[in-house]
Design an enzyme around this catalytic site. Structure first.
Site, PDB file in Angstrom:
ATOM      1  N   GLU B  63       1.030  -1.132   0.048  1.00 43.76           N
ATOM      2  CA  GLU B  63       0.008   0.096  -0.013  1.00 43.76           C
ATOM      3  C   GLU B  63       0.968   1.350   0.057  1.00 43.76           C
ATOM      4  O   GLU B  63       0.542   2.317  -0.916  1.00 43.76           O
ATOM      5  CB  GLU B  63      -1.072  -0.020   1.073  1.00 43.76           C
ATOM      6  CG  GLU B  63      -1.859  -1.044   1.125  1.00 43.76           C
ATOM      7  CD  GLU B  63      -1.543  -2.446   1.334  1.00 43.76           C
ATOM      8  OE1 GLU B  63      -0.340  -2.521   2.303  1.00 43.76           O
ATOM      9  OE2 GLU B  63      -2.227  -3.436   1.554  1.00 43.76           O
ATOM     10  N   PHE B  88      -6.120   0.011   5.366  1.00 42.28           N
ATOM     11  CA  PHE B  88      -4.891   0.232   4.781  1.00 42.28           C
ATOM     12  C   PHE B  88      -4.705   1.379   4.028  1.00 42.28           C
ATOM     13  O   PHE B  88      -3.644   1.778   3.641  1.00 42.28           O
ATOM     14  CB  PHE B  88      -4.528  -1.066   4.114  1.00 42.28           C
ATOM     15  CG  PHE B  88      -5.312  -2.310   4.807  1.00 42.28           C
ATOM     16  CD1 PHE B  88      -4.799  -2.611   5.983  1.00 42.28           C
ATOM     17  CD2 PHE B  88      -5.819  -3.234   4.181  1.00 42.28           C
ATOM     18  CE1 PHE B  88      -5.190  -3.596   6.885  1.00 42.28           C
ATOM     19  CE2 PHE B  88      -6.455  -4.538   5.091  1.00 42.28           C
ATOM     20  CZ  PHE B  88      -5.953  -4.315   6.266  1.00 42.28           C
ATOM     21  N   ARG B 172     -18.608  -1.679   0.606  1.00 43.28           N
ATOM     22  CA  ARG B 172     -18.430  -2.348  -0.684  1.00 43.28           C
ATOM     23  C   ARG B 172     -19.784  -3.001  -1.058  1.00 43.28           C
ATOM     24  O   ARG B 172     -20.090  -2.908  -2.215  1.00 43.28           O
ATOM     25  CB  ARG B 172     -17.494  -3.734  -0.573  1.00 43.28           C
ATOM     26  CG  ARG B 172     -15.869  -3.219  -0.849  1.00 43.28           C
ATOM     27  CD  ARG B 172     -15.202  -4.261  -0.844  1.00 43.28           C
ATOM     28  NE  ARG B 172     -15.233  -5.257   0.497  1.00 43.28           N
ATOM     29  CZ  ARG B 172     -15.034  -6.426   0.483  1.00 43.28           C
ATOM     30  NH1 ARG B 172     -14.688  -7.222  -0.543  1.00 43.28           N
ATOM     31  NH2 ARG B 172     -14.965  -7.134   1.601  1.00 43.28           N
TER      32      ARG B 172
END
Lengths: 287, 321
Positions: B63, B88, B172
């Site tokens: 990341e 993240f 999501r």
């Protein structure tokens, strides 16, 4: 490379040393060791290899340089001033409040600085991103990424190297300044890097190693790396912290030098006189 | 202009809203580029590879490098969108986002997915109730919490036209619809969804739906309730907040985030700095780490369902009478 070019570039490298030393002595302290170790490298890049227009720092078709080991900012600034990106008098403002020459490079402040660096490790990924953008635009420009050996303690560097190798971004020329010292001492004692050349080869890089003060060797290595197809490329610079001036090479604590006693001030004075004399002599011969 | 929609139906999955919008943006503008950190199949971003293969990069599980590469792409005038799970995209890469992004003046558009209870069975390691707090510390960064699919699409589109660091968080999966298709918004402006005189509810993200349910319940009990969807948490719409707070007896902030540093903090700071001594209750997560469970379980466990929020506000309602 002809003798005249070698002389011209060695003079340029010593001008970086001279102006860095003057700047740091005037300020009383500063990152000398890591600025000196890349003086010849910067001379070859700015004096020969890079496609740049110092009068037009944002020229769209320029090559880029990312000094990921941002603490060598004073060395980079000395080079940029010698190339005409800004007036040399600006060097004296290093680290002053509100200056355009902060301790670590800031692209929003200094003409000629392509990427903001200093939080170690981050410049590697930024250079990889620039290389990606240039590749997508089908440009034949190069990004020169200068990393410190101590900096490679940072995990992010190895993330970026994996990325460069995976996508075969050979337009990003990774240069590791292996000057064997970091702030607290020898790299081998602090966090042993083992063999950078082997490491980079294992990561998928076409890797060369050359002495840090070998102008011909650095130039030839970069030419060779530019001829490599379909593989990421790396140059390990076998350098010395404080390179080029025996006094500073052997000075134990030469990462950030403090000009706070007679001995060091005298050595700096003598170095300045010697560099000025030697530069003048070589320039006269080289006319 | 926005228009509310009255339905109990769930909308389209937010990840696909993000993907479809970026796909359109990539077709419209060759400078738009998408990066994902080995969550492409979880986020739907691998489908971006289909139409614009050369401008979708799977960065692997790296990341920090993804954020730095995005910054480098910005330096070559590309418009990068990056995705990974919320923790993240923020906690893990805070210095990269701060220095290579904000401080260096680069453009990075970030979708941090599955914030808070949406992390579900991924558990406490994958839960973020701190992302907004962290991103609020990045000078001039923009932070949005998308209430539904219509708003998410609008946010992604709007980010693509702006320079700087922009962060949007969102589930999501599908969330309840709040807005009618075609609704438009204004970055930095809150949406006054309901007017009222006694209580002001200020919410963001998918809890806007729950907040509207709560408001209905309170109205039935005889309270006059105003509701703001503060979808841009930074910059906060102070003007609307202060105007709506003026004559209220109680203000309640509701967020799928820690009460420290998020929407509730931003509201509290604004009220206090402007001398508004109105009782304020912050509903959110208080000094707890995440844990594992289904999103529904976690939403209840952390007190963020309509019923659980109602239970928490009860004592303060009693004080109003």
């Amino acid at each position: 490379m002809d003798e005249q070019t070698v002389t011209r570039l060695s003079v340029l490298a010593d001008k970086v040393r001279l102006d860095t030393l003057k700047t740091l002595k005037n300020m009383g302290y500063g990152h000398l060791g890591g600025s000196f170790s890349i003086a010849e490298l910067l001379a070859v890049l700015y004096g020969k290899q890079m496609r740049i227009r110092p009068q037009e720092p944002q020229w769209a078709n320029r090559d880029r340089l990312v000094l990921s080991k941002g603490h060598a900012g004073p060395g980079l600034y000395a080079m940029l001033a010698n190339m005409g990106y800004f007036d040399k008098t600006m060097l004296a403002t290093l680290n002053e409040g509100g200056t355009n020459l902060p301790s670590h490079p800031d692209r929003l402040k200094t003409p000629g600085v392509d990427a903001t660096t200093g939080s170690l490790g981050q410049g590697t990924s930024v250079a990889a991103g620039i290389a990606t953008g240039l590749r997508l635009d089908k440009k034949d420009n190069y990004v020169y990424l200068i990393c410190g050996d101590g900096e490679l303690n940072e995990g992010q560097c190895w993330e970026a190297f994996q990325y460069l190798a995976h996508f075969k971004l050979n337009n990003c020329i990774v240069i590791i300044d292996d000057n064997k010292k970091q702030l607290d001492g020898l790299t081998v004692d602090i966090m042993n890097p083992f063999d950078f050349q082997k490491k980079m080869e294992a990561f998928g890089f076409y890797t060369l190693k050359v002495k840090g003060d070998d102008i011909r060797g650095i130039d030839a290595a970069i030419e060779e790396l530019k001829s490599v197809k379909d593989q990421a490329v790396c140059l390990v610079l076998d350098s010395i912290k404080g390179q080029g001036v025996p006094y500073f090479e052997t000075l134990n604590d030469n990462h950030s030098v403090k000009f706070n006693n007679d001995e060091i001030n005298q050595a700096a004075e003598e170095t300045i006189v010697a560099l000025e004399k030697s530069i003048k002599e070589r320039e006269q011969v080289n006319v | 202009m926005f228009k509310q929609i009255e339905t109990a139906e769930l909308g389209k999955e937010l990840r696909m809203v993000v993907v479809d919008t970026i796909k359109e943006l990539m077709d419209e503008n060759k400078r738009v580029i998408a990066l994902d950190a080995d969550l492409g199949s979880a986020s739907g971003w691998t489908t971006l590879e289909g139409t614009n293969k050369e401008r979708f990069f799977n960065m692997g599980i790296a990341e920090a490098n993804m954020v730095g590469v995005a910054a480098g792409l910005s330096l070559t005038n590309y418009i990068p969108f990056i995705h990974t799970f919320g923790p993240f995209a923020t906690r893990r890469v805070f210095d990269q986002m701060f220095i290579s992004g904000g401080y260096a003046g680069n453009t990075i558009n970030v979708y941090g997915s599955d914030p808070g209870f949406a992390a579900g069975p991924n558990g406490g390691t994958h839960t973020t109730w701190e992302d907004v707090a962290l991103m609020r510390m990045v000078p001039n960064a923009t932070i949005c919490d998308a209430a539904d699919e219509v708003q998410m699409e609008w946010i992604i589109r709007t980010f693509s036209h702006l320079q700087g660091v922009h962060y949007v968080r969102g589930n999501r999966k599908a969330v309840h619809k709040v807005y009618a298709p075609g609704s438009t918004f204004e970055l930095g402006k809150g949406n006054l969804l309901q007017e009222g005189n006694d209580i002001l509810l200020v919410a963001a993200g998918q809890l806007v739906y729950e907040t509207l349910q709560l408001a209905k319940q309170l109205v039935q009990e005889g309270y006059s309730v105003a509701v703001i969807d503060m979808f841009t948490i930074k910059p906060l719409d102070k003007e609307l907040l202060l105007a709506q707070s003026k004559d209220k007896k109680l203000i309640i902030t509701i967020e799928n985030h820690s009460i420290n540093g998020g929407l509730g903090s931003a509201v509290a700071e604004t009220l206090a700095e402007n001398g508004y001594g109105i009782p304020l209750q912050r509903i959110g997560v208080n000094e707890r780490f995440g844990q594992v469970g289904t999103p529904d379980f976690l939403q209840a466990e952390f007190g963020l369902t309509t019923d659980k929020i109602y239970e928490q506000v009860q004592p303060n309602l009693a004080n109003l009478n």
